[in-house]
Write an enzyme that holds these catalytic residues in place. Sequence first.
Site, short mmCIF file in Angstrom:
data_model
loop_
_atom_site.label_atom_id
_atom_site.label_comp_id
_atom_site.label_asym_id
_atom_site.label_seq_id
_atom_site.Cartn_x
_atom_site.Cartn_y
_atom_site.Cartn_z
N HIS A 209 0.88 -1.18 0.00
CA HIS A 209 0.00 0.00 0.00
C HIS A 209 0.91 1.23 0.00
O HIS A 209 2.01 1.19 0.58
CB HIS A 209 -0.84 -0.05 1.29
CG HIS A 209 -1.91 0.97 1.40
ND1 HIS A 209 -1.65 2.30 1.69
CD2 HIS A 209 -3.26 0.87 1.31
CE1 HIS A 209 -2.79 2.95 1.76
NE2 HIS A 209 -3.79 2.12 1.53
N ASP B 112 3.08 -4.35 8.03
CA ASP B 112 1.86 -3.58 7.86
C ASP B 112 0.69 -4.54 8.05
O ASP B 112 0.38 -5.35 7.17
CB ASP B 112 1.86 -2.96 6.46
CG ASP B 112 0.57 -2.24 6.13
OD1 ASP B 112 -0.38 -2.31 6.95
OD2 ASP B 112 0.49 -1.63 5.05
N GLN C 241 -4.57 -5.06 7.11
CA GLN C 241 -5.56 -6.07 6.69
C GLN C 241 -5.49 -7.32 7.56
O GLN C 241 -6.51 -7.86 7.98
CB GLN C 241 -5.34 -6.46 5.22
CG GLN C 241 -5.54 -5.33 4.22
CD GLN C 241 -6.98 -4.84 4.13
OE1 GLN C 241 -7.92 -5.58 4.39
NE2 GLN C 241 -7.16 -3.58 3.76
N LYS D 79 -10.49 -0.26 10.19
CA LYS D 79 -10.71 -1.50 9.42
C LYS D 79 -11.05 -2.66 10.35
O LYS D 79 -11.45 -3.72 9.91
CB LYS D 79 -9.48 -1.82 8.59
CG LYS D 79 -9.22 -0.76 7.52
CD LYS D 79 -8.03 -1.06 6.65
CE LYS D 79 -7.85 0.10 5.67
NZ LYS D 79 -6.67 -0.07 4.81
N CYS E 24 -4.58 2.35 -3.78
CA CYS E 24 -3.35 2.90 -3.19
C CYS E 24 -2.18 1.94 -3.37
O CYS E 24 -1.36 1.77 -2.46
CB CYS E 24 -3.52 3.22 -1.71
SG CYS E 24 -4.74 4.46 -1.38
C1 LIG Z 1 -5.73 0.65 4.56
C2 LIG Z 1 -4.33 0.20 4.52
C3 LIG Z 1 -3.29 1.04 4.92
C4 LIG Z 1 -3.49 2.46 5.34
O1 LIG Z 1 -4.36 2.56 6.42
P1 LIG Z 1 -4.91 4.00 6.87
O2 LIG Z 1 -6.00 3.65 7.79
O3 LIG Z 1 -5.38 4.69 5.63
O4 LIG Z 1 -3.78 4.70 7.54
C5 LIG Z 1 -2.01 0.54 4.87
N1 LIG Z 1 -1.77 -0.70 4.48
C6 LIG Z 1 -2.74 -1.55 4.10
C7 LIG Z 1 -2.39 -2.95 3.69
C8 LIG Z 1 -4.05 -1.12 4.10
O5 LIG Z 1 -5.02 -1.95 3.72
#
Ligand SMILES: *Cc1c(COP(=O)(O)O)cnc(C)c1O
Length: 410
Positions: A127, A204, A207, A230, A368
């Site tokens: 992302h 990260d 998800q 999320k 993104c």
């Molecule tokens: C949504 C997402 C982000 C960014 O999250 P924010 O809530 O916009 O800061 C980063 N990495 C992954 C894999 C995502 O799905």
Amino acid sequence: MSFAKPIFDVQKARADFPILTREVNGKPLIYLDSGASAQKPRQVIEAMSDAMGRSYANVHRGLHTLANETTDAYERARESVRRLINAPSVNEVVFTKGATESINLVASSLGLGLKAGDEIVVSEMEHHANIIPWHFLRERQGIVLRFIPVLDDGSLDMDAYRALLGPKTKMVAVTHMSNVLGTVNPVAEIIAAAHAVSAPVLLDGAQAIVHGAVDVQALDVDFYVFSGHKLYGPTGIGVLYGKAERLAALPPYQGGGEMIGSVTLEKISYADPPHRFEAGTPAIIEAIGLGAAVEWLEQFDRAAIAAHEHALYERVKGGLNGANWLTEIGTAPGKGAIFSFNVAGAHAHDVAQILDRYGVAVRAGTHCAEPLMRRFGVTSSARASFALYNTLEEADSFVAALVKAQGFFS
Ligand SMILES: *Cc1c(COP(=O)(O)O)cnc(C)c1O
């Protein structure tokens, strides 16, 4: 002797989400955009409302009852997050505004100790939140970015990854689960290889944390980041987990109230983590909302949720039955419940807009992740992402709507 598999009661969970009873364009809402942001159970909405309506003050200035109550609620949320990821200590849980801010914090603070020619390993499936902050270091300090390639099925090229590691590697920053492909990366292997060259790893988890249990100690990961919104919690709040010794070695990111030890006109000393990284009045209400989301999730078996979500994905795949007008992006073994696709002859935006007429909410665009789109030779895709509140009937309705939508383009 047999052990009963825990059953996930989707109707019971679903009943907690007030928004799921509404209609869109005269049709029952079928929300398949949880990968962008999940809906909220009433327990979260009520916890936030109560935090404003019943016991509200600023935190950490405990001279009166409301300040103490609010501080307790805020710190209880930190403890809930600690439990969620099995961190050894609450002092390793930093509240940020989201996964994006968590990564920016690590990149900018870590970057202060790097020099031109040092290398950061990221992957082609990241992302933008896990690419741009590292690009800043490239632009500003001559740090070199090395990208792990993605194979055709959407998995990482692990041989190429190992070849990228070396004495210059100062950080490996990869996603635990791709927001586009659904790929769940072999993070234990990634971490072990990075540690073998003394490089820390940032995962990260934006998800992955939603779809399965995460244990930062079992992973032996150095940094783990995610967002509240999320994970059935509110926007404006996120988490940076960092190993105690890693956080202790990071200089502060922002300066202001709450993050200092003492201040004179000549010099300052800093508070210990996590407060060192929480300058200013934090997102108090949002943190309490995230804590409520975590506590709400604790009533369920995480593996049972994952099995339910996987069944939704399989139901869609089965319903489409290899339709030749559809291309799926991301088919790695063991992938999570995210379905990215393109319909032959149609722009993903048009597909999403037609599905909306049937009450089906999906996302379309680059998600993104422009480097990943380029890797697969597309400019965009549509994406259905499944959450614990989606039902098999909704999966069927989505397939039916998609077949109708395809009719517009053939
Ligand atoms: C949504 C997402 C982000 C960014 O999250 P924010 O809530 O916009 O800061 C980063 N990495 C992954 C894999 C995502 O799905």
